[in-house]
Design a protein around this motif. Structure first.
Motif, mmCIF file in Angstrom:
data_model
loop_
_atom_site.group_PDB
_atom_site.id
_atom_site.type_symbol
_atom_site.label_atom_id
_atom_site.label_comp_id
_atom_site.label_asym_id
_atom_site.label_seq_id
_atom_site.Cartn_x
_atom_site.Cartn_y
_atom_site.Cartn_z
ATOM 1 N N HIS A 96 0.817 -1.211 0.000
ATOM 2 C CA HIS A 96 0.000 0.000 0.000
ATOM 3 C C HIS A 96 0.851 1.261 0.000
ATOM 4 C CE1 HIS A 96 0.532 0.727 4.408
ATOM 5 N NE2 HIS A 96 0.576 -0.591 4.475
ATOM 6 N N ASP A 125 6.562 1.075 7.017
ATOM 7 C CA ASP A 125 5.173 0.655 6.733
ATOM 8 C C ASP A 125 4.557 1.628 5.747
ATOM 9 O OD1 ASP A 125 2.691 -0.460 6.734
ATOM 10 O OD2 ASP A 125 2.210 0.066 8.801
ATOM 11 N N GLU A 160 -4.451 1.342 5.588
ATOM 12 C CA GLU A 160 -4.401 1.785 6.991
ATOM 13 C C GLU A 160 -5.776 2.148 7.548
ATOM 14 O OE1 GLU A 160 -1.934 1.290 8.714
ATOM 15 O OE2 GLU A 160 -0.092 1.474 7.558
ATOM 16 N N GLU A 184 4.362 -6.025 3.591
ATOM 17 C CA GLU A 184 4.240 -5.328 4.874
ATOM 18 C C GLU A 184 5.555 -5.492 5.642
ATOM 19 O OE1 GLU A 184 1.936 -3.518 6.434
ATOM 20 O OE2 GLU A 184 0.445 -3.589 4.838
HETATM 21 ZN ZN LIG Z 1 1.166 -1.458 6.261
#
Ligand SMILES: [Zn+2]
Length: 391
Positions: A96, A125, A160, A184
């Protein structure tokens, strides 16, 4: 997925060597991604980051599509690159572009390199993970290693905040895939892979009573805070750590002023579970809550939702492939289970073998200390390259 035979054909040491000269370029690109702030709720910002990621894939000859969204940020889908074979089968790489940090965070928490680490919002992240995938592809292209399966890289914009706008696309691609690799953050100092994740849910308990003067006529009132406290005691009984079930009341509110029997009270509850099979039972228990005090009302909203990533035989086999690739580079790798959820849970719930935590090694996700360990970037990119070429 005949791990032992295939992985012998992938030149892991050569890939690692190829990436040695690229550490500076990896850091530079990570800096560019991090400086493009991308909080999930600010569409224009996430869109900009998505466009930047799309450009990088285009530069590598991938077929890129921007999946435009109305409210949320756009997602990016990149497929293959020049020279990738198109035999049957598909491998999906998932990550992401959004972060949890509001616009302006960079002013207090700039991207910087120091102590062998790269610091900044989203380094770990998981913009670091996107960089790893890009350089994994660079290494394969430079060495002329051609994966045989179709490779689909999906970079979503709302992980998120629950992945509402991307879940359908994630599941659609996953159904066509033989395996899903999730970039991730990895687990712990040693960068362990995540072969097990708990499922996550949230509930809201709303208690309603009747207000009255707390001193003059308390008997005319029904205390919503008392009712809620009794309900919370019941929620606590749902905890079953041995089965991997935790139920935590995390936020409570109620009442108005000190001398009034409160009419309203409310609790937010965090729910985690290791097994998908427990979801119906957890939700039954939650929605079976009934008022205890006479005259009180209780309403329950929500419940167990995001499925867990369970360590099935297929997941452990996938981990075995990763382990053998690392071994060829003379490096150890371990596995871990975590209580946090990810989009890998959606793909795993469809029964598609999913290996999570393949991203950078680092620490401090969602905090001012967020960073990745620079010396590990190379081996992580090599591992991803190996998986893309082997699976
Ligand atoms: Zn993440």
């Amino acid at each position: 997925m005949a791990s032992s035979t295939h992985s012998e054909n992938v030149p892991m040491k050569q890939i690692l060597r190829e990436l040695r000269g690229r550490q500076g370029a990896m850091l530079k690109l990570l800096g560019e991604f991090v400086r493009c702030e991308s909080p999930s709720h600010v569409k224009s910002a996430v869109d900009e980051c998505a466009a930047m990621v799309a450009r990088e894939w285009q530069r590598r000859g991938a077929k890129v599509r921007i999946l435009r969204q109305g409210q949320r940020g756009n997602h990016v889908r990149a497929e293959n690159w020049d020279g990738v074979g198109r035999a049957s089968g598909q491998i999906m790489v998932l990550g992401h572009t959004d972060t949890v940090y509001p616009l302006g965070t960079l002013a207090k928490m700039p991207f910087r390199v120091g102590q062998g680490r790269a610091w900044g919002p989203g380094t770990f992240d998981m913009k670091g993970g996107i960089v790893l995938a890009l350089f994994a592809v660079d290494a394969l292209r430079a060495l002329g290693v051609q994966p045989t399966k179709r490779l689909v890289f999906l970079w979503t914009s709302d992980e998120e905040i629950g992945s509402e706008s991307s879940r359908r696309t994630i599941e659609q691609e996953a159904r066509r895939s033989d395996a899903v690799l999730v970039l991730e953050p990895s687990f712990g100092r040693e960068g362990r892979l995540k072969t097990q994740r708990k499922g996550v849910g949230g509930a809201e308990i709303i208690a309603t009573g009747r207000s009255a003067h707390a001193g003059i006529d308390p008997e005319k009132g029904v205390n919503a805070v008392h009712e809620l406290a009794l309900q919370i005691a019941r929620l606590m009984e749902m905890n079953d750590p041995r089965r991997g079930i935790t139920v935590q009341t995390t936020v409570v509110s109620g009442g108005s002023i000190t001398n009034v029997v409160p009419e309203h009270a409310r609790a937010m509850v965090d729910i985690r579970y290791a097994r998908a099979a427990d979801i119906p039972r957890i939700n039954r228990c939650l929605h079976a809550l009934r008022p205890i005090l006479k005259g009180a009302r209780v309403e329950v909203r929500g419940g167990a939702a995001r499925p867990p990533l369970e360590r099935t035989a297929a997941v452990s086999k996938l981990f075995g492939v990763a382990q053998s690739l690392m071994q060829e580079m003379g490096l150890p790798i371990g596995e871990a289970s975590t209580g946090g959820g990810s989009d890998g849970s959606f793909t795993a719930a469809l029964g598609v073998p999913t290996l999570d935590g393949l991203g950078a090694v680092g620490d401090g996700a969602h905090s001012p200390r967020e960073h990745v360990v620079i010396s590990k970037l190379r081996e992580r990119a090599a591992l991803i390259a190996g998986l893309l070429a082997t699976l």
